[in-house]
Write a protein that holds these residues in place. Structure first.
Motif, PDB file in Angstrom:
ATOM      1  N   CYS A   1      -5.627   3.158  -5.023  1.00  0.00           N
ATOM      2  CA  CYS A   1      -4.928   3.646  -4.529  1.00  0.00           C
ATOM      3  C   CYS A   1      -6.503   3.433  -3.096  1.00  0.00           C
ATOM      4  O   CYS A   1      -5.609   2.371  -2.112  1.00  0.00           O
TER       5      CYS A   1
ATOM      6  N   ILE B   1       1.109  -1.429   0.073  1.00  0.00           N
ATOM      7  CA  ILE B   1      -0.518  -0.054  -0.449  1.00  0.00           C
ATOM      8  C   ILE B   1       0.975   1.050  -0.079  1.00  0.00           C
ATOM      9  O   ILE B   1       0.366   2.224  -0.512  1.00  0.00           O
ATOM     10  N   THR B   2       1.578   1.211   0.833  1.00  0.00           N
ATOM     11  CA  THR B   2       2.814   2.212   0.846  1.00  0.00           C
ATOM     12  C   THR B   2       3.381   2.168  -0.571  1.00  0.00           C
ATOM     13  O   THR B   2       3.575   3.925  -1.095  1.00  0.00           O
TER      14      THR B   2
ATOM     15  N   ARG C   1       1.583   1.899  -3.405  1.00  0.00           N
ATOM     16  CA  ARG C   1       0.800   2.033  -4.542  1.00  0.00           C
ATOM     17  C   ARG C   1       0.564   3.993  -4.409  1.00  0.00           C
ATOM     18  O   ARG C   1       0.404   4.446  -5.458  1.00  0.00           O
ATOM     19  N   PHE C   2       0.448   3.855  -3.101  1.00  0.00           N
ATOM     20  CA  PHE C   2       0.263   6.013  -2.447  1.00  0.00           C
ATOM     21  C   PHE C   2       1.578   6.746  -2.757  1.00  0.00           C
ATOM     22  O   PHE C   2       1.014   7.532  -3.677  1.00  0.00           O
TER      23      PHE C   2
ATOM     24  N   ALA D   1      -5.376   5.544 -11.090  1.00  0.00           N
ATOM     25  CA  ALA D   1      -4.390   5.538 -10.243  1.00  0.00           C
ATOM     26  C   ALA D   1      -4.594   5.691  -9.177  1.00  0.00           C
ATOM     27  O   ALA D   1      -4.887   5.056  -8.020  1.00  0.00           O
ATOM     28  N   THR D   2      -5.360   6.721  -9.297  1.00  0.00           N
ATOM     29  CA  THR D   2      -5.957   6.671  -7.072  1.00  0.00           C
ATOM     30  C   THR D   2      -7.321   5.421  -7.152  1.00  0.00           C
ATOM     31  O   THR D   2      -7.565   5.267  -5.927  1.00  0.00           O
TER      32      THR D   2
ATOM     33  N   TYR E   1      -4.447  14.255   0.879  1.00  0.00           N
ATOM     34  CA  TYR E   1      -4.686  13.216  -0.319  1.00  0.00           C
ATOM     35  C   TYR E   1      -5.129  11.818   0.913  1.00  0.00           C
ATOM     36  O   TYR E   1      -5.691  10.849   0.765  1.00  0.00           O
TER      37      TYR E   1
ATOM     38  N   SER F   1      -7.158  -0.162  -2.045  1.00  0.00           N
ATOM     39  CA  SER F   1      -5.767  -1.166  -1.974  1.00  0.00           C
ATOM     40  C   SER F   1      -6.351  -0.067  -0.597  1.00  0.00           C
ATOM     41  O   SER F   1      -5.409  -1.895   0.812  1.00  0.00           O
TER      42      SER F   1
ATOM     43  N   THR G   1       0.933   7.011  -6.474  1.00  0.00           N
ATOM     44  CA  THR G   1       0.138   7.371  -7.521  1.00  0.00           C
ATOM     45  C   THR G   1       0.412   9.297  -6.533  1.00  0.00           C
ATOM     46  O   THR G   1      -0.223   9.893  -8.144  1.00  0.00           O
TER      47      THR G   1
ATOM     48  N   VAL H   1      -8.402   9.986   0.491  1.00  0.00           N
ATOM     49  CA  VAL H   1      -8.101   8.091   0.723  1.00  0.00           C
ATOM     50  C   VAL H   1      -8.606   7.192   1.822  1.00  0.00           C
ATOM     51  O   VAL H   1      -9.953   6.851   1.358  1.00  0.00           O
TER      52      VAL H   1
END
Length: 262
Positions: free
Chosen positions: A239, A64-65, A67-68, A235-236, A139, A242, A71, A143
């Motif tokens: 995210c 997740i980190t 991917r974040f 991508a968001t 952000y 995820s 993004t 999320v």
């Protein structure tokens, strides 16, 4: 209807005014069961969620980190320690408090089921304050808020609860804009006890006495608009998904354990 407490040896709420051990049912319910399901205490579900998260978080935090960071085009080398720690803290807090809307009088009295909209609003506000000085704080707050808002989406559809099905802000305002949600007197103590499970990484927060539906609707509108206006919208969305995955996975497994058939 029967219930059982399977965490009475470790629950830090044992013996409190909201503890149901000497009652026929929990004082604070984690859900509203059918005749074939067991009642469950809110804190028991929180503890079970935390136990599942402790088993699984090593599978999620790193992915997740990354991917974040991807993004937002963040160079992970510049945030090598801070970002993973923030992601783990945010997810841990979300796991513990994704059901915080259930601590309202309206949910406990079965007058309002959509607890996730209240939770999304509150967790967004908490993270907005907690990570205000982070470059990625806005952000991250959005999320998390979106993930909490969506964590029961499929269930709500399957049960035929047709409220809040339209994505428009006007519709959301028409459904909840006139409502007010009030937290029970024991809500803050339960919130604090749940947060203690995080240990030294805990986040301090005082729950409001009540929350206006219009505030919730406007806040959720801003969250969704902000995310939808991101330049890399696909991508968001990935995210958000995820973040949503561990919340739903942990929630579902904990529910399996705590709410077995009679």
């Amino acid at each position: 209807m029967k219930w059982r407490c399977i965490k009475k040896e470790t629950c830090n709420g044992k013996g409190k005014a909201f503890c149901g051990l000497l009652r026929e049912k929990p004082i604070v319910r984690s859900y509203h069961p059918s005749d074939e399901e067991l009642e469950e205490c809110y804190l028991q579900h929180v503890i079970l969620c935390w136990e599942q998260w402790c088993k699984l978080k090593h599978r999620f935090v790193g992915t997740i980190t990354r991917r974040f960071a991807a993004t937002l085009n963040i160079n992970l080398h510049e945030y090598e320690k801070r970002l993973p720690n923030d992601i783990e803290q945010a997810l841990s807090f979300a796991i513990l408090h994704h059901d915080i809307g259930k601590l309202t009088k309206e949910y406990q009295e079965e007058k309002w089921y959509r607890h996730e909209i209240i939770g999304a609003y509150l967790l967004y506000n908490i993270f907005s304050h907690e990570f205000a000085e982070r470059e990625y704080g806005h952000y991250l707050s959005n999320v998390i808020g979106a993930a909490i808002y969506l964590h029961h989406e499929a269930i709500q559809l399957s049960r035929g609860w047709l409220k809040l099905r339209s994505p428009t802000l006007d519709y959301l305002l028409s459904k909840i804009g006139h409502l007010r949600f009030t937290f029970e007197s024991y809500a803050q103590e339960i919130f604090n006890l749940a947060t203690l499970l995080m240990g030294s990484k805990k986040i301090n927060y005082s729950l409001p006495q009540n929350v206006e539906g219009k505030q919730i609707a406007m806040s959720l509108g801003r969250i969704i608009c902000s995310l939808d206006s991101m330049p890399r919208i696909n991508a968001t969305r990935l995210c958000i998904a995820s973040f949503l995955l561990p919340i739903t996975q942990v929630d579902n497994k904990a529910a399996e354990i705590g709410r077995g058939s009679k």
